[in-house]
Scaffold this motif. Structure first.
Motif, PDB file in Angstrom:
ATOM      1  N   ILE A   1     -13.774  12.299   1.083  1.00  0.00           N
ATOM      2  CA  ILE A   1     -12.975  13.402   1.616  1.00  0.00           C
ATOM      3  C   ILE A   1     -13.577  14.694   1.093  1.00  0.00           C
ATOM      4  CG2 ILE A   1     -10.678  14.408   1.768  1.00  0.00           C
ATOM      5  CD1 ILE A   1      -9.589  11.618   0.970  1.00  0.00           C
ATOM      6  N   VAL A   2     -14.021  15.552   2.002  1.00  0.00           N
ATOM      7  CA  VAL A   2     -14.702  16.783   1.605  1.00  0.00           C
ATOM      8  C   VAL A   2     -14.054  17.971   2.293  1.00  0.00           C
ATOM      9  CG1 VAL A   2     -16.887  15.603   1.169  1.00  0.00           C
ATOM     10  CG2 VAL A   2     -16.424  16.545   3.433  1.00  0.00           C
ATOM     11  N   GLY A   3     -14.308  19.150   1.751  1.00  0.00           N
ATOM     12  CA  GLY A   3     -13.752  20.375   2.312  1.00  0.00           C
ATOM     13  C   GLY A   3     -13.656  21.444   1.240  1.00  0.00           C
ATOM     14  N   ASN A   4     -13.291  22.643   1.647  1.00  0.00           N
ATOM     15  CA  ASN A   4     -13.179  23.758   0.714  1.00  0.00           C
ATOM     16  C   ASN A   4     -11.987  23.582  -0.210  1.00  0.00           C
ATOM     17  OD1 ASN A   4     -15.418  25.167   1.735  1.00  0.00           O
ATOM     18  ND2 ASN A   4     -14.189  26.106   3.362  1.00  0.00           N
ATOM     19  N   ASN A   5     -11.926  24.410  -1.248  1.00  0.00           N
ATOM     20  CA  ASN A   5     -10.779  24.387  -2.145  1.00  0.00           C
ATOM     21  C   ASN A   5      -9.500  24.733  -1.385  1.00  0.00           C
ATOM     22  OD1 ASN A   5     -12.198  23.775  -4.523  1.00  0.00           O
ATOM     23  ND2 ASN A   5     -12.739  25.929  -4.834  1.00  0.00           N
ATOM     24  N   ASN A   6      -8.410  24.096  -1.784  1.00  0.00           N
ATOM     25  CA  ASN A   6      -7.081  24.378  -1.235  1.00  0.00           C
ATOM     26  C   ASN A   6      -6.972  24.047   0.255  1.00  0.00           C
ATOM     27  OD1 ASN A   6      -4.417  25.260  -1.804  1.00  0.00           O
ATOM     28  ND2 ASN A   6      -4.824  27.205  -0.767  1.00  0.00           N
ATOM     29  N   CYS A   7      -7.778  23.103   0.720  1.00  0.00           N
ATOM     30  CA  CYS A   7      -7.687  22.710   2.129  1.00  0.00           C
ATOM     31  C   CYS A   7      -6.775  21.492   2.316  1.00  0.00           C
ATOM     32  CB  CYS A   7      -9.072  22.425   2.707  1.00  0.00           C
ATOM     33  SG  CYS A   7      -9.880  20.959   2.022  1.00  0.00           S
ATOM     34  N   GLY A   8      -6.465  20.790   1.234  1.00  0.00           N
ATOM     35  CA  GLY A   8      -5.559  19.651   1.349  1.00  0.00           C
ATOM     36  C   GLY A   8      -6.167  18.301   1.006  1.00  0.00           C
ATOM     37  N   LYS A   9      -7.332  18.295   0.349  1.00  0.00           N
ATOM     38  CA  LYS A   9      -7.985  17.013   0.043  1.00  0.00           C
ATOM     39  C   LYS A   9      -7.122  16.137  -0.860  1.00  0.00           C
ATOM     40  CE  LYS A   9     -11.747  18.748  -1.717  1.00  0.00           C
ATOM     41  NZ  LYS A   9     -11.364  20.179  -1.646  1.00  0.00           N
ATOM     42  N   THR A  10      -6.620  16.723  -1.946  1.00  0.00           N
ATOM     43  CA  THR A  10      -5.844  15.919  -2.893  1.00  0.00           C
ATOM     44  C   THR A  10      -4.456  15.569  -2.363  1.00  0.00           C
ATOM     45  OG1 THR A  10      -5.154  17.945  -4.042  1.00  0.00           O
ATOM     46  CG2 THR A  10      -7.052  16.771  -4.925  1.00  0.00           C
ATOM     47  N   SER A  11      -4.056  16.191  -1.253  1.00  0.00           N
ATOM     48  CA  SER A  11      -2.782  15.801  -0.635  1.00  0.00           C
ATOM     49  C   SER A  11      -2.838  14.358  -0.136  1.00  0.00           C
ATOM     50  CB  SER A  11      -2.445  16.742   0.531  1.00  0.00           C
ATOM     51  OG  SER A  11      -2.201  18.055   0.071  1.00  0.00           O
ATOM     52  N   ILE A  12      -4.040  13.888   0.188  1.00  0.00           N
ATOM     53  CA  ILE A  12      -4.205  12.488   0.583  1.00  0.00           C
ATOM     54  C   ILE A  12      -3.791  11.587  -0.567  1.00  0.00           C
ATOM     55  CG2 ILE A  12      -5.835  10.735   1.358  1.00  0.00           C
ATOM     56  CD1 ILE A  12      -5.390  12.983   3.367  1.00  0.00           C
ATOM     57  N   PHE A  13      -4.252  11.932  -1.779  1.00  0.00           N
ATOM     58  CA  PHE A  13      -3.928  11.123  -2.953  1.00  0.00           C
ATOM     59  C   PHE A  13      -2.428  11.137  -3.234  1.00  0.00           C
ATOM     60  CE2 PHE A  13      -8.331  12.302  -4.912  1.00  0.00           C
ATOM     61  CZ  PHE A  13      -8.944  11.634  -3.874  1.00  0.00           C
ATOM     62  N   SER A  14      -1.844  12.323  -3.225  1.00  0.00           N
ATOM     63  CA  SER A  14      -0.417  12.424  -3.552  1.00  0.00           C
ATOM     64  C   SER A  14       0.442  11.727  -2.501  1.00  0.00           C
ATOM     65  CB  SER A  14       0.002  13.890  -3.696  1.00  0.00           C
ATOM     66  OG  SER A  14      -0.105  14.580  -2.465  1.00  0.00           O
ATOM     67  N   ALA A  15      -0.002  11.744  -1.241  1.00  0.00           N
ATOM     68  CA  ALA A  15       0.750  11.063  -0.183  1.00  0.00           C
ATOM     69  C   ALA A  15       0.775   9.555  -0.421  1.00  0.00           C
ATOM     70  CB  ALA A  15       0.143  11.370   1.184  1.00  0.00           C
ATOM     71  N   LEU A  16      -0.340   9.006  -0.890  1.00  0.00           N
ATOM     72  CA  LEU A  16      -0.374   7.573  -1.207  1.00  0.00           C
ATOM     73  C   LEU A  16       0.595   7.261  -2.346  1.00  0.00           C
ATOM     74  CD1 LEU A  16      -4.229   6.960  -1.023  1.00  0.00           C
ATOM     75  CD2 LEU A  16      -2.516   6.229   0.640  1.00  0.00           C
ATOM     76  N   GLU A  17       0.665   8.165  -3.330  1.00  0.00           N
ATOM     77  CA  GLU A  17       1.618   7.980  -4.435  1.00  0.00           C
ATOM     78  C   GLU A  17       3.056   8.044  -3.943  1.00  0.00           C
ATOM     79  OE1 GLU A  17       0.211   9.195  -8.801  1.00  0.00           O
ATOM     80  OE2 GLU A  17       0.523  10.898  -7.483  1.00  0.00           O
ATOM     81  N   VAL A  18       3.331   9.031  -3.110  1.00  0.00           N
ATOM     82  CA  VAL A  18       4.689   9.195  -2.574  1.00  0.00           C
ATOM     83  C   VAL A  18       5.121   7.954  -1.810  1.00  0.00           C
ATOM     84  CG1 VAL A  18       6.013  10.440  -0.810  1.00  0.00           C
ATOM     85  CG2 VAL A  18       4.710  11.703  -2.525  1.00  0.00           C
ATOM     86  N   LEU A  19       4.211   7.399  -1.024  1.00  0.00           N
ATOM     87  CA  LEU A  19       4.539   6.215  -0.236  1.00  0.00           C
ATOM     88  C   LEU A  19       4.829   5.016  -1.134  1.00  0.00           C
ATOM     89  CD1 LEU A  19       4.681   5.204   2.735  1.00  0.00           C
ATOM     90  CD2 LEU A  19       2.362   4.349   2.414  1.00  0.00           C
ATOM     91  N   SER A  20       4.124   4.924  -2.243  1.00  0.00           N
ATOM     92  CA  SER A  20       4.219   3.722  -3.074  1.00  0.00           C
ATOM     93  C   SER A  20       5.357   3.741  -4.064  1.00  0.00           C
ATOM     94  CB  SER A  20       2.902   3.520  -3.841  1.00  0.00           C
ATOM     95  OG  SER A  20       2.715   4.556  -4.789  1.00  0.00           O
ATOM     96  N   ASP A  21       5.959   4.906  -4.324  1.00  0.00           N
ATOM     97  CA  ASP A  21       6.918   4.998  -5.426  1.00  0.00           C
ATOM     98  C   ASP A  21       8.016   6.010  -5.109  1.00  0.00           C
ATOM     99  OD1 ASP A  21       8.248   5.187  -7.835  1.00  0.00           O
ATOM    100  OD2 ASP A  21       6.439   5.271  -9.047  1.00  0.00           O
TER     101      ASP A  21
END
Length: 487
Positions: free
Chosen positions: A31-51
């Motif tokens: 997952i690539v892109g500029n800063n503050n584009c939403g890359k790490t939102s992918i990670f947090s969404a997986l966490e939200v779904l799991s817990d």
């Protein structure tokens, strides 16, 4: 079993009339892109779904709007229906990849915070997310472990059962309780903490004082005793730590430099994958945020190879700004590349499948750098020139230059500007005009003539050099030519 698709609707920066869809593969997902584009939102969404606990801190988007609901949803795919937990196998659907299950967690805005619903599973009979699924069941499908960009040395050295190194140690010490060494340790522990000559002797006065107070205040006879429970291996092991000898000093890892801490962290990750990742039921679901942080380029290349090896058995998500981390990207093997653009862009998501102008199957690192990081490089420019020459059967730059200078765009305008260059050969030297792409290509290939440009020619603006804006302009025009002419 792996996450094939992730949908985000009004989650963090991903808000619109339609949900945003990300497609992943079973191996490494870059997952690539500029800063503050939403890359790490992918990670947090997986966490939200799991817990559910994680979901309580989730953010509905956009902030400050009247939006009241959103969701995160994942589609899980496995070649075998039996890989899914028994309790939800009845919800499996079939597809070209095998068995499919979809799980969604809705999020609602309520008094400045989000109140997550329990996760729901898609029921094909009702054509809706109507079946309930517990966090325990979801954790059999997904257990994201997120490695942040800024490594915490305490996390690396933590032997707790929920930490990477702690899990490795626990898996390798399951039979320690049956050893003679553990039996001897318990005997010594009992003597020290329960025997009359051990620590109990030092606490005897405290016990007597407490019991004297109890006797004076309560009619019923009560007696308090200070006891120490017998330890188990996991309780003792968690107090361990990591020391590193870097050739200068043998000391705890938290005293070392950030680069060394980062290197040890990824050594732990690789060891975790080797010891646990390949076993049935041991899911890694590793999400790594900017693994290149604090690492030398050569170390990045080594780490990229190591992560690619892990991806042969486990699904990974890797957020990065570094082309070096993408050197192991292999679309043909099942890796994916997702470029996330800023909110102002007309399209937020570009799939790596749409890249590969030059090779049609696998985008080059130079192309990825240009599309993902807006980094125009001489390497990508040369790749485009070479590609066009090959497709048009124009091995000589003079023929290509004539073609480019005559090229007209769809609006009827000349596609490429021209620039003057000083050309020096063994026989003569002269000033010539060339299309911008050929000019840049010659400047790249023949930097040695720059110091020899006559003073008069330099005074007229001839430099045999180009700047970043000209390089970007030429690359953009060459890409447009390839697209317009279907080259």
């Amino acid at each position: 079993m792996f996450v094939k698709q992730l949908k985000l609707y009004n989650y963090k920066s991903f808000y619109n009339s339609d949900p945003f869809e990300f497609t992943f593969g079973p191996r490494a997902n870059y997952i690539v892109g500029n800063n503050n584009c939403g890359k790490t939102s992918i990670f947090s969404a997986l966490e939200v779904l799991s817990d559910t606990k994680r979901a309580k801190n989730a953010h509905i988007a956009p902030f400050g709007s009247v939006t009241t609901t959103g969701y995160v949803e994942a589609t899980f795919v496995s070649s075998n229906k039996g890989d899914f937990p028994t309790s939800i196998q009845t919800y499996c659907q079939t597809c070209s990849d095998g068995a499919v299950i979809r799980i969604r967690r809705e999020l609602h805005y309520d008094n400045d915070c989000t109140s997550p619903d329990g996760a729901m599973i898609y029921d094909s009979d009702t054509a809706s997310f109507s079946g309930k699924v517990s966090d325990k069941t979801i954790k059999e499908l997904l257990q994201p472990i997120i490695i942040e960009a800024l490594t915490d040395a305490n996390d690396i050295a933590d032997f707790g059962s929920t930490k990477l190194l702690g899990k490795i140690i626990a898996s390798q010490t399951k039979t320690f309780e049956s050893t003679k060494e553990w039996s001897n340790l318990l005997k010594a522990y009992d003597a020290a903490f329960s025997g009359s000559s051990g620590i109990k002797k030092y606490l005897e006065n405290i016990e007597n004082s407490i019991n004297a107070v109890l006797a004076s205040q309560y009619e019923s006879r009560s007696e308090a005793r200070i006891t120490f429970d017998r330890p188990n291996p996991s309780n003792l092991i968690k107090y361990g730590g990591v020391r590193v000898d870097d050739g200068f000093a043998d000391s705890p890892i938290e005293t070392k430099g950030t680069g060394l801490q980062r290197a040890v962290a990824f050594a732990v990750i690789q060891t975790y994958a080797e010891t646990l990742g390949g076993k049935p039921g041991d899911k890694l679901d590793l999400c790594i945020d900017e693994p290149e942080t604090w690492m030398h380029p050569l170390a990045q290349k080594h780490l990229s190879n190591a992560l690619s090896n892990i991806a042969e058995k486990q699904q990974l998500w890797i957020s990065t700004h570094s082309p070096y981390m993408l050197m192991s990207y292999d679309a043909l093997a099942g890796d994916t590349l997702t470029i996330i653009h800023n909110q102002s862009s007309s399209s937020r998501i570009t799939s790596g499948a749409s890249l590969g102008i030059l090779q049609r199957q696998h985008p080059s690192i130079a192309e990825i750098s240009y599309k993902a990081f807006e980094l125009a490089t001489p390497e990508y420019h040369s790749e485009l020139i070479g590609y066009i020459q090959n497709k048009l059967n124009m091995p000589h730059l003079t023929d290509l230059d004539a073609y480019l200078r005559a090229s007209i765009d769809r609006d009827g305008n000349q596609r490429f500007i021209t620039k003057r260059r000083y050309k020096e050969t063994l026989k003569n030297a002269k000033v010539i005009s060339e299309s911008l792409p050929v000019y840049i290509r010659n400047c790249i290939d023949h930097p040695e003539v720059r110091p020899n440009i006559p003073i008069n020619d330099r005074a007229s603006g001839i430099t045999n050099e180009f700047d970043d804006s000209e390089l970007s302009e030429s690359i953009s025009a060459l890409e447009q030519l390839i697209s317009d002419e279907n080259i």
